[in-house]
Design an enzyme around this catalytic site. Sequence first.
Site, PDB file in Angstrom:
ATOM      1  N   ASP A  37      -9.481  15.484 -16.320  1.00  0.00           N
ATOM      2  CA  ASP A  37     -10.507  14.438 -16.152  1.00  0.00           C
ATOM      3  C   ASP A  37     -11.725  15.013 -15.432  1.00  0.00           C
ATOM      4  OD1 ASP A  37      -7.720  12.449 -15.590  1.00  0.00           O
ATOM      5  OD2 ASP A  37      -9.191  11.997 -17.156  1.00  0.00           O
ATOM      6  N   GLY A 147      -4.022   5.533 -11.064  1.00  0.00           N
ATOM      7  CA  GLY A 147      -3.252   4.509 -10.355  1.00  0.00           C
ATOM      8  C   GLY A 147      -3.713   3.091 -10.598  1.00  0.00           C
ATOM      9  N   ASP A 177      -5.339   6.057 -22.202  1.00  0.00           N
ATOM     10  CA  ASP A 177      -5.451   6.668 -20.880  1.00  0.00           C
ATOM     11  C   ASP A 177      -5.775   5.589 -19.845  1.00  0.00           C
ATOM     12  OD1 ASP A 177      -7.813   9.097 -19.454  1.00  0.00           O
ATOM     13  OD2 ASP A 177      -6.096   8.031 -18.607  1.00  0.00           O
ATOM     14  N   GLY A 179      -3.161   3.615 -16.637  1.00  0.00           N
ATOM     15  CA  GLY A 179      -2.061   2.660 -16.441  1.00  0.00           C
ATOM     16  C   GLY A 179      -0.957   2.831 -17.463  1.00  0.00           C
TER      17      GLY A 179
HETATM   18  C1  DX5 Z   1      -9.381   7.359 -15.287  1.00  0.00           C
HETATM   19  C2  DX5 Z   1      -8.505   8.569 -15.459  1.00  0.00           C
HETATM   20  C3  DX5 Z   1      -7.071   8.107 -15.331  1.00  0.00           C
HETATM   21  C4  DX5 Z   1      -6.057   9.193 -15.386  1.00  0.00           C
HETATM   22  C5  DX5 Z   1      -4.714   8.563 -15.633  1.00  0.00           C
HETATM   23  O1  DX5 Z   1     -10.677   7.729 -15.432  1.00  0.00           O
HETATM   24  O2  DX5 Z   1      -8.728   9.115 -16.756  1.00  0.00           O
HETATM   25  O3  DX5 Z   1      -6.877   7.183 -16.354  1.00  0.00           O
HETATM   26  O4  DX5 Z   1      -6.367  10.093 -16.404  1.00  0.00           O
HETATM   27  O5  DX5 Z   1      -4.360   7.924 -14.454  1.00  0.00           O
HETATM   28  P1  DX5 Z   1      -3.105   6.922 -14.378  1.00  0.00           P
HETATM   29  O6  DX5 Z   1      -2.077   7.362 -15.391  1.00  0.00           O
HETATM   30  O7  DX5 Z   1      -2.570   7.054 -12.963  1.00  0.00           O
HETATM   31  O8  DX5 Z   1      -3.662   5.558 -14.683  1.00  0.00           O
END
Ligand code: DX5
Length: 223
Positions: A37, A147, A177, A179
Amino acid sequence: MLREYILAPSILMADLTCLSEMIQEVETAGADWIHLDVMDGHFVPNITMGPVLVKAFRQVTKLPLDVQLMIKKPERYLQAFADAGADSLTVHVEACTHLHSTLHMIREIGLRAGVALNPATPVEAITEILSLVDLVLVMTVNPGFSGQTFIHSTLSKIRRVRAHLDELDLRTRIEVDGGITAQTAPLAAAEGADVFVASNAIFNHPDGISGGIAALRSSLSTT
Ligand code: DX5
């Protein structure tokens, strides 16, 4: 036909003080890609990494590096991320003035091209360029932080993206991507998603990284 599901851990929640061990663990646990990211503090309210860190990841894994550019004017950095070792570059439709040209540039450089949609962005924003991408990323949270809670209203968007791709007979992957957990991944898969990015569900799983990846894999095996 059984669809192949891709698991792409996002390192945002990994312990970056031991990057190499973290990557080793997700590889051993059966991750397919590594999701990176990239955030600039302008397109999203967080700052994370640039080509230097992508290069460090390149040195510790052979897995495909799935780089999401949550940055303004991403066209300025395509070559730098390619040189750092990215295998695919996903740009946000909301961040690109000339999306058609930017996607064309990514493929010209020799990488897989992806386009991302924030939760409020309609599918119609990308229907003209679907033949130019290898991946459509449907954000299931507002980008910027790990998160967060899965936004269930994005499920119908996944279904509509898949319908557009099927209509054009495109085998393009749909990545989700934000949650993504053992509870939400099968919901997204049922609508047509086949690439699953997860950070919290993997790096903060009570049974560790291998438990987190196994739980996601098993939740998808029944879809
Ligand atoms: C948001 C990030 C998150 C990350 C995943 O910009 O892209 O979505 O990759 O994070 P979790 O799986 O903890 O939601």
